[in-house]
Design an enzyme around this catalytic site. Structure first.
Site, PDB file in Angstrom:
ATOM      1  CE  LYS A 166      89.147  58.520  53.989  1.00  0.00           C
ATOM      2  NZ  LYS A 166      90.041  59.575  54.916  1.00  0.00           N
ATOM      3  CB  SER A 169      93.870  63.351  52.869  1.00  0.00           C
ATOM      4  OG  SER A 169      92.931  62.332  52.582  1.00  0.00           O
ATOM      5  CB  ALA A 208      89.191  68.431  51.040  1.00  0.00           C
ATOM      6  CB  SER A 263      87.775  65.595  61.286  1.00  0.00           C
ATOM      7  OG  SER A 263      86.745  64.626  61.660  1.00  0.00           O
ATOM      8  NE  ARG A 264      81.883  68.493  55.673  1.00  0.00           N
ATOM      9  CZ  ARG A 264      80.959  68.376  54.706  1.00  0.00           C
ATOM     10  NH1 ARG A 264      79.998  67.195  54.319  1.00  0.00           N
ATOM     11  NH2 ARG A 264      81.182  69.209  53.640  1.00  0.00           N
ATOM     12  CG  ASN A 265      82.936  61.721  61.056  1.00  0.00           C
ATOM     13  OD1 ASN A 265      81.980  61.496  61.035  1.00  0.00           O
ATOM     14  ND2 ASN A 265      83.721  61.690  59.806  1.00  0.00           N
ATOM     15  CD  GLU A 294      79.960  59.247  54.632  1.00  0.00           C
ATOM     16  OE1 GLU A 294      79.172  58.633  55.045  1.00  0.00           O
ATOM     17  OE2 GLU A 294      79.983  59.580  53.294  1.00  0.00           O
ATOM     18  CE  LYS A 325      88.424  58.276  58.483  1.00  0.00           C
ATOM     19  NZ  LYS A 325      87.978  59.639  58.231  1.00  0.00           N
ATOM     20  CG  ASP A 336      91.908  58.078  57.580  1.00  0.00           C
ATOM     21  OD1 ASP A 336      91.906  59.098  57.709  1.00  0.00           O
ATOM     22  OD2 ASP A 336      91.185  57.505  56.631  1.00  0.00           O
TER      23      ASP A 336
END
Length: 331
Positions: A104, A137, A139, A253-255, A280, A190, A243
């Protein structure tokens, strides 16, 4: 169909297990021998899922030549590497492939969406279509077989339906769609909103603030995506608001995690110097800023995230500046 999943990180491993659970012919490609051995011998990917046993039928390899006989290739690599990996796949493939993208964001060199970058990197004679498998989603939850719904988006509806059929099962429900532009832009923007959500949490703001951020963030996603030809309806679907909700609300979420560290420190320099994970939204914020300026779009939340990441603005100042903008109607 023989499927090769390229990228033995968290998402690649989770999706490869989905196909193994579905009794598909799948192999997972990774570059780290220790990780591949862990999957093959211990049925684990301990680096990402130390407490989860993988399907024992799932196999992994470090040999990229497995692409030669594939019918479908899943690219589960960061957006910065999509073009290079797609070119490798094209060089090795001996027939037309369905290429499934799960990244993404944008190509950092060309600012192209992921499907555009893949099409430009591959020989048309080796590509049936690009299908973006994206939506709300984590992982970590898919590998635990938590109930999840995402989209298979493609200009080629038949190939999207093929991907839908291969991946769907009792815990993963796939919908199809053809709005590639809207879906991919929503899934990219997002990530910027998730950084913003983490920042406000790090600053100590709570549910009221996050609800406002998600709602106004959705308006920015619609404004941005529509300006490039996306269907506004797409943004109330899984690749839009779906999302947005999951990435703005979850510690997985890494973000969000990145934003939280930045907000807690009330500055960005320490995080940028020490971060070793792929986030990202950091690259995406820069590209969204550039594209929004070119289109003269009002993107106040994205703009403040850009100011924090690239201009060194204090996060606490951004929060107050957003609240003190000129008052106006909501719609």
């Amino acid at each position: 169909m023989k499927t090769v999943v390229i990228g033995s990180g968290s998402w690649g491993t989770a999706l490869a297990q989905v196909l193994a659970d579905n009794h598909q012919d799948v192999i997972l490609y990774g570059v780290e021998p220790a990780q591949v051995n862990d999957i093959n011998n211990n049925h684990k990917n301990s680096q990402f899922f130390p407490n989860t046993d993988l399907n024992p039928e799932l196999k992994a390899t470090t040999d990229m030549n497995v692409v030669k006989n594939a019918d479908m290739v899943v690219l589960a690599v960061p957006s910065a590497f999509i073009s290079d990996v797609a070119k490798q796949v094209s060089d090795l493939a001996d027939k037309k492939l369905i290429v499934v993208n799960v990244a993404k964001g944008f190509d950092p060199k060309t600012n192209e969406r992921m499907s555009e970058a893949i099409r430009h990197a591959m020989d048309p004679a080796k590509l049936s279509s690009v299908v973006s498998l994206i939506g709300p989603s984590h992982a970590e939850e898919v590998v635990e077989r938590q109930l999840t719904s995402i989209d298979a988006i493609s200009q080629n509806e038949k190939d999207a339906q093929m991907v839908q059929s291969l991946f769907s099962n009792p815990y993963l429900r796939i919908y199809t769609g053809t709005d590639e532009v809207g879906s991919e832009l929503g899934a990219a923007v997002k990530n910027v909103m998730a950084i913003a959500s983490g920042i406000i949490s790090g600053l100590g703001y709570k549910d009221n603030t996050r609800a406002a951020l998600i709602t106004r963030g959705l308006q920015e996603m619609i404004r941005f995506g529509s300006a490039f030809g996306g269907d506004p309806k797409t943004f109330i679907g899984l690749t839009g608001v779906g999302d947005l909700i999951v990435t703005c609300s979850s510690l997985n979420s890494r973000n969000f995690q990145a934003g939280y560290e930045i907000g807690k420190a009330n500055e960005v320099e320490h995080f940028l110097k020490n971060n070793k994970k792929t986030v990202e939204g950091i690259r995406t914020a820069k590209i969204v800023h550039k594209l929004a300026k070119e289109k003269n779009l009002d993107m106040p939340i994205c703009e403040e995230v850009y100011q924090i990441l690239y201009e060194g603005k204090e996060p606490s100042m951004c929060a107050s500046d957003l609240m003190l903008r000129d008052l106006k109607r909501e719609f």
